[in-house]
Structure formats: C-alpha cells, structure tokens
Write a protein that holds these residues in place. Sequence first.
Motif, PDB file in Angstrom:
ATOM      1  N   ILE A 239      67.889  57.173  15.740  1.00  0.00           N
ATOM      2  CA  ILE A 239      67.972  58.536  15.214  1.00  0.00           C
ATOM      3  C   ILE A 239      66.706  59.218  14.962  1.00  0.00           C
ATOM      4  N   ALA A 240      66.552  60.330  15.363  1.00  0.00           N
ATOM      5  CA  ALA A 240      65.039  60.761  14.683  1.00  0.00           C
ATOM      6  C   ALA A 240      65.229  62.134  14.459  1.00  0.00           C
ATOM      7  N   ASN A 241      64.383  62.915  13.568  1.00  0.00           N
ATOM      8  CA  ASN A 241      64.442  64.236  13.081  1.00  0.00           C
ATOM      9  C   ASN A 241      63.440  64.947  13.975  1.00  0.00           C
ATOM     10  N   ILE A 268      72.288  65.942  19.863  1.00  0.00           N
ATOM     11  CA  ILE A 268      71.599  66.485  19.099  1.00  0.00           C
ATOM     12  C   ILE A 268      72.174  67.418  18.186  1.00  0.00           C
ATOM     13  N   SER A 269      72.123  67.300  17.026  1.00  0.00           N
ATOM     14  CA  SER A 269      72.966  68.000  15.929  1.00  0.00           C
ATOM     15  C   SER A 269      72.109  68.814  14.988  1.00  0.00           C
ATOM     16  N   ILE A 271      70.479  70.037  11.565  1.00  0.00           N
ATOM     17  CA  ILE A 271      70.370  69.595  10.160  1.00  0.00           C
ATOM     18  C   ILE A 271      70.327  70.604   9.345  1.00  0.00           C
ATOM     19  N   THR A 273      69.105  72.468   6.209  1.00  0.00           N
ATOM     20  CA  THR A 273      68.135  72.458   5.444  1.00  0.00           C
ATOM     21  C   THR A 273      68.432  73.323   3.993  1.00  0.00           C
ATOM     22  N   TRP A 280      65.190  72.371  12.198  1.00  0.00           N
ATOM     23  CA  TRP A 280      65.336  70.705  12.467  1.00  0.00           C
ATOM     24  C   TRP A 280      66.531  70.294  13.015  1.00  0.00           C
ATOM     25  N   TYR A 281      66.543  69.304  13.891  1.00  0.00           N
ATOM     26  CA  TYR A 281      67.612  68.764  14.645  1.00  0.00           C
ATOM     27  C   TYR A 281      67.505  67.319  14.273  1.00  0.00           C
ATOM     28  N   SER A 282      68.825  66.537  14.490  1.00  0.00           N
ATOM     29  CA  SER A 282      68.832  65.116  14.200  1.00  0.00           C
ATOM     30  C   SER A 282      69.156  64.724  15.693  1.00  0.00           C
ATOM     31  N   SER A 284      70.009  61.583  18.505  1.00  0.00           N
ATOM     32  CA  SER A 284      70.375  60.066  18.707  1.00  0.00           C
ATOM     33  C   SER A 284      70.419  59.652  19.897  1.00  0.00           C
ATOM     34  N   GLY A 304      58.993  63.729  17.004  1.00  0.00           N
ATOM     35  CA  GLY A 304      60.174  63.084  16.342  1.00  0.00           C
ATOM     36  C   GLY A 304      59.544  62.271  14.942  1.00  0.00           C
TER      37      GLY A 304
END
Length: 332
Positions: A239-241, A268-269, A271, A273, A280-282, A284, A304
């Motif tokens: 999992i990366a931002n 891709i979800s 985030i 803020t 920004w997205y997370s 996986s 990432g």
Amino acid sequence: MDTTNIRLSLPSKGRLQDDSMNFLAECGLSVQKLNPRQYQAVVPALPELGIIFQRPGDIVVSVRQGSVDFGITGIDVLEEKRGDNGDILVLHDALGFGHCALKLAVPESWMDVTDIPSLKKYSATLNSPLRVATKFPVLTERFLNRHSIPHTTISAEGTLETAPTIGYADIISDLVSSGQTLQDNRLRALRDGLIQPSQAALIANRKTLETNPNALEMARRLLEYIEAHMRAKENLLVIANMRGENPEAIANKLFTQTSVGGLQGPTISPIVTRESNQGWYSVSVVVRRDHLPQAIGELRSVGGSGIIVSPVTYIFEEEPPRYTAMLAELRK
Ligand code: AMP
C-alpha cells in the motif's frame, strides 16, 4: 452428519507428519489430536472431516482401496504403490514440503562409475546381475529396465545405506534429502540417477469422488483452503500513497511499471486530507514476494511514498484451479 463420514489420512510420524500438520494449520485447517497417542484427530474448521494417521505407504494403499477418501503423502510412495488402474486421483501434486528424491547411489570407491552409461558398462563386467537394495522395487526396476541394466532388486526395510558395505547389495536406490546419509556411508549419487523427484501431495479415491457428493464438496473445500493459502504465500500486499490528478492518471503511471499492476489492476482510493484538493490517493497492489524490491523501486519512481507491506493470508479465486482440473479429470 457422521464425523467419520469422510476421512483424510495423514503421515503418522516423523518430519512428514509435523510438516503436514503445520501446512494444514497455515491453510487455516488446524488438526487437533484428541489424545497425543491416538491415531485419530479432528479439524474444527471442517467438522465433517475425520483425520486418521497412517504410515505414508499405507496411506496410498488405503486411498487406493477406498477405505480412506483423501490422503496427504509423498509422491515417492504414491508412485511406488498407486498401481495402474487409476483408482487414485492426485488433487494437488506440489504442496511445497517433504521434498526428497529417489536416487541411485554407488560406492564412492567405484571411481569410474559416475552416470548411467558408466554403470551399465561396469555392470557388464560383473559375473551376476547388479544387486540393488531398495524400499522402492517398482520404481527402481522400471528405471533400470528402461536403461537395460540387468539387475536383481533386494527389498530391504530399515537402513539400506550399509548394504554395499555389508555386502548384500552392490548399489542402493534410496531417498535423498540433504545427501548427508549417502556421504556418511561413502556412497555417491549418480549424476543422472534421479528415479523419482518427490514432495507431499494430496490424493483422493476416484470412485468416492464420482459417487459421493459430500466427498466432492470436501475436495472443493480442501483445495479452496490449500490453493488460497499457497497463492497468498507467494504474494505481499503493498500500500502506498501517491499524488495525482485522478485515479486514472495514477493507474496510467503504474501501468508503465512491470511489478505493480496488481491481480486485476491497482486499487486506488482517495485519501481525505485536512486541506481539500491535495490530490492524494492510496494505492494497493498485490505483488509477488520475489518482486518486492523491484516493486518498491517502481512505486518510488512514480511518486509513491509511505509504503506499507503486509503478508496476505488467502487469495480466493472464483473457483480453485485444481478443483476445476479435478472435475475435468473425473469427466474422462
Ligand atoms: P539425507 O541424509 O538428508 O539425504 O536423508 C536421507 C535419509 O533420510 C535416508 O535414510 C532416507 O531414507 C531418509 N529420507 C529422506 N527424505 C525422506 C522422506 N521425505 N521420507 C522418508 N524418508 C526420507
């Protein structure tokens, strides 16, 4: 349902027993012995399944005869004792433990004998057929006949490695794992003397699967757990931002890399803020364990950060591929 209605036989002692129990536990199918000395056990996750413990060779015979429905045992004893009438169906031939190999080994002092052609040449100089000590006469004879080497097999129980020294055999055909036992007994495996590679396998009685729907359902569930676990073991969840205009723009960046495409594609979800519109997205992705360093590098190269890596317990497919293969085999 009667708890002993469907039975799975496991090896009754030694490394193969420990490894089978650990493997099933890792699959989420912990085996509980009701009493350490009893030859029966249960799997709480599968209450319809009864476990019994037998010697690896006896497991093959019981499954072949149908007194037991399923078994976990070595491919070495399976191939030795399965017979040729197709009573046994192999549901999974690579459970990833119990690795060993049935090999032909000669005394170290036979300097000129390093492979099958030189063994054949040497055996022609003997006054009588080559005497081979083994616990695997069927596989050994088949192998030697294929190479046209005249021989007699001497079936032995217990330690075979001493047979050439004691003098009741010329060479041996035995299971080798690390090779230490051969070395300790001044024996050497022939370069091309591999008779049968082996590891643990899951087997079943064909007729039971053809006639008993409960057994067929049990096969599906066993394979479901086993395959989902084995598939998961090879993978990690990463999992990366990442920053980007939108999920598609981030996905397009990821698709330029080779290791971070995920099973179907990245998840891709957004985030949330504190300040809006940060973009920004997370992300996986499931990544192959042996590709992890490359995947981390690739994620960093497309922006990432804050990368988290976790193990995966199961990956469930729509239907376990080996179950699909089993159904095809049953239709033959
Ligand atoms: P190693 O010294 O590690 O090569 O192991 C060889 C000895 O262990 C021989 O006596 C073999 O009969 C026995 N052995 C090795 N692997 C297995 C196995 N998977 N199942 C039963 N016996 C084995």
